[in-house]
Write a protein that holds these residues in place. Structure first.
Motif, PDB file in Angstrom:
ATOM      1  N   MET A 160      10.007 -45.190   2.936  1.00  0.00           N
ATOM      2  CA  MET A 160      10.659 -44.600   3.179  1.00  0.00           C
ATOM      3  C   MET A 160      11.768 -45.623   3.871  1.00  0.00           C
ATOM      4  SD  MET A 160      10.969 -41.383   5.060  1.00  0.00           S
ATOM      5  CE  MET A 160       9.728 -40.414   4.046  1.00  0.00           C
ATOM      6  N   THR A 161      13.876 -45.087   2.171  1.00  0.00           N
ATOM      7  CA  THR A 161      14.285 -45.729   2.676  1.00  0.00           C
ATOM      8  C   THR A 161      15.414 -44.946   4.121  1.00  0.00           C
ATOM      9  OG1 THR A 161      15.930 -44.026   1.408  1.00  0.00           O
ATOM     10  CG2 THR A 161      15.032 -46.357   0.426  1.00  0.00           C
ATOM     11  N   VAL A 162      15.721 -45.760   5.042  1.00  0.00           N
ATOM     12  CA  VAL A 162      17.123 -45.150   6.084  1.00  0.00           C
ATOM     13  C   VAL A 162      17.729 -44.012   5.536  1.00  0.00           C
ATOM     14  CG1 VAL A 162      18.806 -45.385   7.796  1.00  0.00           C
ATOM     15  CG2 VAL A 162      16.808 -47.310   7.369  1.00  0.00           C
ATOM     16  N   ASP A 163      17.800 -43.825   4.020  1.00  0.00           N
ATOM     17  CA  ASP A 163      19.059 -42.775   3.816  1.00  0.00           C
ATOM     18  C   ASP A 163      17.867 -41.557   3.796  1.00  0.00           C
ATOM     19  OD1 ASP A 163      21.241 -44.237   3.936  1.00  0.00           O
ATOM     20  OD2 ASP A 163      21.331 -44.530   2.257  1.00  0.00           O
ATOM     21  N   GLU A 164      16.899 -41.946   3.046  1.00  0.00           N
ATOM     22  CA  GLU A 164      15.926 -40.524   3.290  1.00  0.00           C
ATOM     23  C   GLU A 164      15.159 -40.530   4.830  1.00  0.00           C
ATOM     24  OE1 GLU A 164      13.273 -41.650  -0.951  1.00  0.00           O
ATOM     25  OE2 GLU A 164      12.552 -43.190   0.974  1.00  0.00           O
ATOM     26  N   LEU A 165      14.869 -41.243   5.234  1.00  0.00           N
ATOM     27  CA  LEU A 165      14.823 -41.430   6.918  1.00  0.00           C
ATOM     28  C   LEU A 165      15.575 -39.962   7.466  1.00  0.00           C
ATOM     29  CD1 LEU A 165      11.870 -41.434   8.675  1.00  0.00           C
ATOM     30  CD2 LEU A 165      13.784 -43.555   9.424  1.00  0.00           C
ATOM     31  N   LYS A 166      16.904 -40.455   6.898  1.00  0.00           N
ATOM     32  CA  LYS A 166      17.704 -39.832   7.918  1.00  0.00           C
ATOM     33  C   LYS A 166      18.259 -38.234   7.635  1.00  0.00           C
ATOM     34  CE  LYS A 166      21.298 -43.426   8.936  1.00  0.00           C
ATOM     35  NZ  LYS A 166      22.254 -43.556   8.632  1.00  0.00           N
ATOM     36  N   SER A 167      17.974 -38.191   6.027  1.00  0.00           N
ATOM     37  CA  SER A 167      17.615 -36.558   5.187  1.00  0.00           C
ATOM     38  C   SER A 167      16.472 -35.416   5.611  1.00  0.00           C
ATOM     39  CB  SER A 167      17.936 -36.645   3.351  1.00  0.00           C
ATOM     40  OG  SER A 167      17.945 -35.808   3.553  1.00  0.00           O
ATOM     41  N   LEU A 168      15.621 -36.232   5.727  1.00  0.00           N
ATOM     42  CA  LEU A 168      14.350 -35.311   6.685  1.00  0.00           C
ATOM     43  C   LEU A 168      15.076 -35.219   8.480  1.00  0.00           C
ATOM     44  CD1 LEU A 168      10.732 -37.062   5.639  1.00  0.00           C
ATOM     45  CD2 LEU A 168      11.900 -34.999   5.020  1.00  0.00           C
ATOM     46  N   ALA A 169      15.084 -36.373   9.062  1.00  0.00           N
ATOM     47  CA  ALA A 169      15.729 -35.943  10.286  1.00  0.00           C
ATOM     48  C   ALA A 169      16.930 -35.270  10.400  1.00  0.00           C
ATOM     49  CB  ALA A 169      16.069 -36.952  10.979  1.00  0.00           C
ATOM     50  N   ASP A 170      17.887 -34.791   9.551  1.00  0.00           N
ATOM     51  CA  ASP A 170      18.700 -33.980   9.047  1.00  0.00           C
ATOM     52  C   ASP A 170      18.154 -32.331   9.325  1.00  0.00           C
ATOM     53  OD1 ASP A 170      21.125 -35.437  10.456  1.00  0.00           O
ATOM     54  OD2 ASP A 170      21.295 -35.477   8.434  1.00  0.00           O
ATOM     55  N   ALA A 171      17.462 -32.496   8.146  1.00  0.00           N
ATOM     56  CA  ALA A 171      16.347 -31.448   8.132  1.00  0.00           C
ATOM     57  C   ALA A 171      16.063 -30.403   8.844  1.00  0.00           C
ATOM     58  CB  ALA A 171      16.335 -31.101   6.680  1.00  0.00           C
ATOM     59  N   SER A 172      14.976 -31.582   9.845  1.00  0.00           N
ATOM     60  CA  SER A 172      14.034 -31.601  11.098  1.00  0.00           C
ATOM     61  C   SER A 172      14.798 -30.604  12.167  1.00  0.00           C
ATOM     62  CB  SER A 172      13.599 -32.183  11.369  1.00  0.00           C
ATOM     63  OG  SER A 172      12.624 -32.112  12.647  1.00  0.00           O
ATOM     64  N   ALA A 173      16.100 -31.550  12.615  1.00  0.00           N
ATOM     65  CA  ALA A 173      16.970 -30.675  13.177  1.00  0.00           C
ATOM     66  C   ALA A 173      17.389 -29.702  13.500  1.00  0.00           C
ATOM     67  CB  ALA A 173      17.864 -31.780  13.372  1.00  0.00           C
ATOM     68  N   ALA A 174      17.812 -29.424  12.421  1.00  0.00           N
ATOM     69  CA  ALA A 174      18.325 -28.200  12.227  1.00  0.00           C
ATOM     70  C   ALA A 174      16.812 -26.645  11.606  1.00  0.00           C
ATOM     71  CB  ALA A 174      18.412 -27.904  10.823  1.00  0.00           C
ATOM     72  N   VAL A 175      15.936 -27.160  12.066  1.00  0.00           N
ATOM     73  CA  VAL A 175      14.417 -25.804  12.111  1.00  0.00           C
ATOM     74  C   VAL A 175      14.688 -25.607  13.976  1.00  0.00           C
ATOM     75  CG1 VAL A 175      12.404 -25.432  12.299  1.00  0.00           C
ATOM     76  CG2 VAL A 175      13.163 -26.995  10.866  1.00  0.00           C
ATOM     77  N   THR A 176      14.839 -24.274  13.638  1.00  0.00           N
ATOM     78  CA  THR A 176      15.181 -23.542  15.402  1.00  0.00           C
ATOM     79  C   THR A 176      14.186 -22.531  15.932  1.00  0.00           C
ATOM     80  OG1 THR A 176      16.609 -21.698  13.977  1.00  0.00           O
ATOM     81  CG2 THR A 176      17.635 -23.373  14.676  1.00  0.00           C
ATOM     82  N   GLN A 177      13.656 -21.966  14.664  1.00  0.00           N
ATOM     83  CA  GLN A 177      12.201 -21.117  15.240  1.00  0.00           C
ATOM     84  C   GLN A 177      10.963 -21.932  15.662  1.00  0.00           C
ATOM     85  OE1 GLN A 177      10.800 -21.366  11.041  1.00  0.00           O
ATOM     86  NE2 GLN A 177       8.448 -21.203  11.458  1.00  0.00           N
ATOM     87  N   PRO A 178      10.826 -21.294  16.461  1.00  0.00           N
ATOM     88  CA  PRO A 178       8.925 -22.663  18.023  1.00  0.00           C
ATOM     89  C   PRO A 178       8.008 -22.086  16.857  1.00  0.00           C
ATOM     90  CG  PRO A 178       9.834 -19.575  18.275  1.00  0.00           C
ATOM     91  CD  PRO A 178      10.902 -20.025  17.316  1.00  0.00           C
ATOM     92  N   CYS A 179       7.369 -22.932  16.845  1.00  0.00           N
ATOM     93  CA  CYS A 179       6.110 -23.654  16.119  1.00  0.00           C
ATOM     94  C   CYS A 179       4.898 -24.173  17.306  1.00  0.00           C
ATOM     95  CB  CYS A 179       6.583 -24.515  14.832  1.00  0.00           C
ATOM     96  SG  CYS A 179       4.890 -24.376  13.892  1.00  0.00           S
TER      97      CYS A 179
END
Length: 127
Positions: free
Chosen positions: A1-20
């Motif tokens: 996985m590239t650093v750019d792909e990792l950053k993209s996943l991280a951005d999407a993950s950080a946007a999640v607000t629902q409890p789980c």
């Protein structure tokens, strides 16, 4: 996985607000995977292992004096322990985490850390 792909996943993950039940957002530093962690909710979406046949470095990256146990330690994919990590995603909420297995002299211990986009750094592997 590239650093750019990792950053993209991280951005999407950080946007999640629902409890789980995964509670990935609470694992800001490397943490032992809790016994009650919902493994069945997780799927592997990538790896930071560069070469499965090579021996990755044990050198860590802590330019500001952090340690592996620091919540603000950089996530440096080409440095230990990130270079041995899998990228996991919760199928319920979509949060992502890094996961690797610490292997000591007499034990193995799975560890997990939330994927925080603010901490990802793209630095070369040490020589």
């Amino acid at each position: 996985m590239t650093v750019d792909e990792l950053k993209s996943l991280a951005d999407a993950s950080a946007a999640v607000t629902q409890p789980c039940a995964c509670a990935i957002d609470t694992y800001r530093e490397w943490t032992r995977v809790p016994v009650d962690f919902p493994e069945s909710h997780m799927r592997t979406v990538g790896t930071l292992v560069d070469d499965p046949y090579g021996e990755p470095t044990f050198a860590e990256y802590h330019p500001d004096g952090t340690t592996s146990w620091s919540a603000d330690a950089p996530i440096a994919p080409r440095h230990y322990p990130y270079n041995r990590a899998q990228v996991m995603q919760c199928t319920v909420c979509g949060r992502c985490a890094l996961r690797y297995v610490e292997a000591g002299g007499y034990y193995v211990e799975p560890r997990i850390r939330a994927l925080d986009p603010r901490l990802i750094v793209d630095v070369p592997a040490p020589d």
